[in-house]
Design an enzyme around this catalytic site. Structure first.
Site, short mmCIF file in Angstrom:
data_model
loop_
_atom_site.label_atom_id
_atom_site.label_comp_id
_atom_site.label_asym_id
_atom_site.label_seq_id
_atom_site.Cartn_x
_atom_site.Cartn_y
_atom_site.Cartn_z
N SER A 1 0.86 -1.19 0.00
CA SER A 1 0.00 0.00 0.00
C SER A 1 0.89 1.23 0.00
CB SER A 1 -0.85 0.00 1.28
OG SER A 1 -1.49 1.26 1.46
N TYR B 1 -2.07 -1.12 10.31
CA TYR B 1 -2.12 -1.31 8.85
C TYR B 1 -0.78 -0.90 8.22
CZ TYR B 1 -3.94 -1.11 4.03
OH TYR B 1 -4.16 -1.30 2.69
N1 LIG Z 1 -8.76 -0.31 -1.37
C1 LIG Z 1 -7.72 0.42 -1.10
O1 LIG Z 1 -7.81 1.65 -1.01
C2 LIG Z 1 -6.35 -0.21 -0.93
C3 LIG Z 1 -5.23 0.63 -0.94
C4 LIG Z 1 -3.96 0.07 -0.82
C5 LIG Z 1 -3.83 -1.29 -0.67
N2 LIG Z 1 -4.95 -2.09 -0.64
C6 LIG Z 1 -4.73 -3.53 -0.49
O2 LIG Z 1 -5.26 -4.19 -1.62
C7 LIG Z 1 -5.61 -5.53 -1.27
C8 LIG Z 1 -7.00 -5.84 -1.82
O3 LIG Z 1 -7.97 -5.03 -1.16
P1 LIG Z 1 -9.29 -4.48 -1.89
O4 LIG Z 1 -9.11 -3.04 -2.07
O5 LIG Z 1 -9.61 -5.32 -3.06
O6 LIG Z 1 -10.37 -4.67 -0.71
P2 LIG Z 1 -11.50 -5.79 -0.47
O7 LIG Z 1 -11.90 -5.66 0.95
O8 LIG Z 1 -12.55 -5.68 -1.51
O9 LIG Z 1 -10.71 -7.16 -0.75
C9 LIG Z 1 -9.94 -7.82 0.23
C10 LIG Z 1 -10.34 -9.29 0.22
O10 LIG Z 1 -9.54 -10.00 1.18
C11 LIG Z 1 -10.39 -10.91 1.86
N3 LIG Z 1 -9.80 -11.26 3.16
C12 LIG Z 1 -9.69 -10.48 4.25
N4 LIG Z 1 -9.12 -11.15 5.26
C13 LIG Z 1 -8.85 -12.38 4.79
C14 LIG Z 1 -8.25 -13.54 5.35
N5 LIG Z 1 -7.80 -13.54 6.63
N6 LIG Z 1 -8.10 -14.64 4.58
C15 LIG Z 1 -8.56 -14.65 3.30
N7 LIG Z 1 -9.14 -13.59 2.72
C16 LIG Z 1 -9.29 -12.47 3.46
C17 LIG Z 1 -11.71 -10.17 1.98
O11 LIG Z 1 -12.80 -11.05 2.25
C18 LIG Z 1 -11.81 -9.49 0.63
O12 LIG Z 1 -12.45 -10.31 -0.33
C19 LIG Z 1 -5.50 -5.59 0.25
O13 LIG Z 1 -4.28 -6.20 0.62
C20 LIG Z 1 -5.48 -4.14 0.67
O14 LIG Z 1 -4.86 -3.93 1.91
C21 LIG Z 1 -6.18 -1.58 -0.78
#
Ligand SMILES: NC(=O)c1ccc[n+]([C@@H]2O[C@H](COP(=O)([O-])OP(=O)(O)OC[C@H]3O[C@@H](n4cnc5c(N)ncnc54)[C@H](O)[C@@H]3O)[C@@H](O)[C@H]2O)c1
Length: 284
Positions: free
Chosen positions: A160, A173
């Site tokens: 991130s 985080y």
């Molecule tokens: N959305 C943002 O703004 C953002 C920014 C930077 C980084 N990220 C990172 O991107 C990645 C994807 O996130 P996203 O934006 O698609 O959000 P999201 O919440 O839609 O997707 C995350 C997925 O991970 C799953 N998950 C959570 N805990 C879990 C576990 N213990 N075991 C298995 N699955 C699990 C959730 O059910 C969900 O489907 C994450 O690592 C997040 O930290 C997101």
């Protein structure tokens, strides 16, 4: 013909994606399938007590399977919690057994939590760090033996912009996402002689359920009782440098596809920022 030349780039490859029931993980799954890969996708599909927004559901996971299969590819799916090493190893071994190999790993599962350092409790710390950092460890650990055997592999972990910078109320985080980068760089060394590259992507704000939820909206706009998407666009944009509040999951997928390509075979231990310029504020 709607696809460009090279659309079968990943034919014969198998991609494993954690947290693939929705959001960025689903986008990666469909894009890799569209380019010829078979896909194994896992997700916890249940909420976590310290996470203030709903996580994915079994229906979400089924929808990812449907979309991958609609691309004409095979899809293995399972409910797996990435914090459980044995379960992740079992899932990745099943992917290799049923789909033939494990060539691409996207360690994408993650949760976002916000808490003050004065009040953060053990559960808040642990659920965040165990999912975001230990969950990347379990995924790399499970895939490494398969990729070593195949003498080819692409591992990509999702960090991130908070893995390269900081903000208040996001210590667990940020610590987990900084940790992902250290983990990736170290494993890149270990697998450098095995034909396996290991990299991270550091997204800015991405338009998924992790971002668009009431808890985060209220933190961005504490002056409003029920902030809307329009109300939070300005505060979110201020975290970027380009004047956009969030990027789309497909923009993260574009970086992922590059890191998985032959053209990126000599890129390992690196971080690609897809953050609308937020990284312009970083030191180096
Ligand atoms: N959305 C943002 O703004 C953002 C920014 C930077 C980084 N990220 C990172 O991107 C990645 C994807 O996130 P996203 O934006 O698609 O959000 P999201 O919440 O839609 O997707 C995350 C997925 O991970 C799953 N998950 C959570 N805990 C879990 C576990 N213990 N075991 C298995 N699955 C699990 C959730 O059910 C969900 O489907 C994450 O690592 C997040 O930290 C997101």
């Amino acid at each position: 013909m709607t696809e460009s030349v090279g659309s079968e780039e990943f034919a014969g490859r198998v991609a494993v994606i954690t947290g693939g029931a929705r959001g960025q993980g689903r986008s990666h799954a469909v894009a890799l399938a569209r380019r010829g890969a078979d896909v194994a996708v896992c997700d916890r599909c249940a909420d976590l007590t310290t996470v203030g927004y709903p996580l994915a559901t079994p229906d979400d996971l089924a929808e990812t399977v449907r979309l991958v299969e609609a691309e004409g590819r095979r899809c293995l799916a399972a409910r797996v919690d990435v914090r459980d090493l044995e379960a992740v190893v079992g899932f990745v071994d099943d992917a290799a057994g049923e789909l033939g190999s494990v060539d691409i790993l996207v360690a994408n599962a993650g949760v976002s939590t916000m808490a003050s350092i004065d009040t953060m409790d053990m559960a808040q710390w642990s659920e965040t760090v165990d999912t975001n950092l230990t969950g990347v460890f379990t995924s790399l650990r499970a895939a490494a033996p398969h990729m070593r055997r195949g003498r080819w592999g692409r591992m990509v972990a999702i960090s991130s912009m908070m893995g390269r910078s900081a903000n208040p109320l996001i210590a667990a985080y940020a610590a987990s996402k900084w940790g992902v980068i250290g983990l990736v760089k170290s494993v890149a060394f270990e697998l450098a002689h095995a034909g396996v590259t290991v990299n991270a992507i550091a997204p800015g704000n991405v338009s998924t359920d992790m971002l668009h939820n009431e808890v985060l909206y209220r933190i961005m706009r504490p002056d409003l009782e029920h902030p809307t998407r329009d109300d939070v666009a300005g505060p979110f944009a201020s975290l970027h440098v380009q004047p956009v509040p969030w990027v789309e999951p497909e923009e993260i997928t574009a970086a992922l596809l590059f890191l998985c390509s032959e053209g990126a075979r000599h890129i390992t231990g690196s971080v690609i920022d897809v953050d609308a310029g937020a990284s312009a504020r970083f030191t180096a």
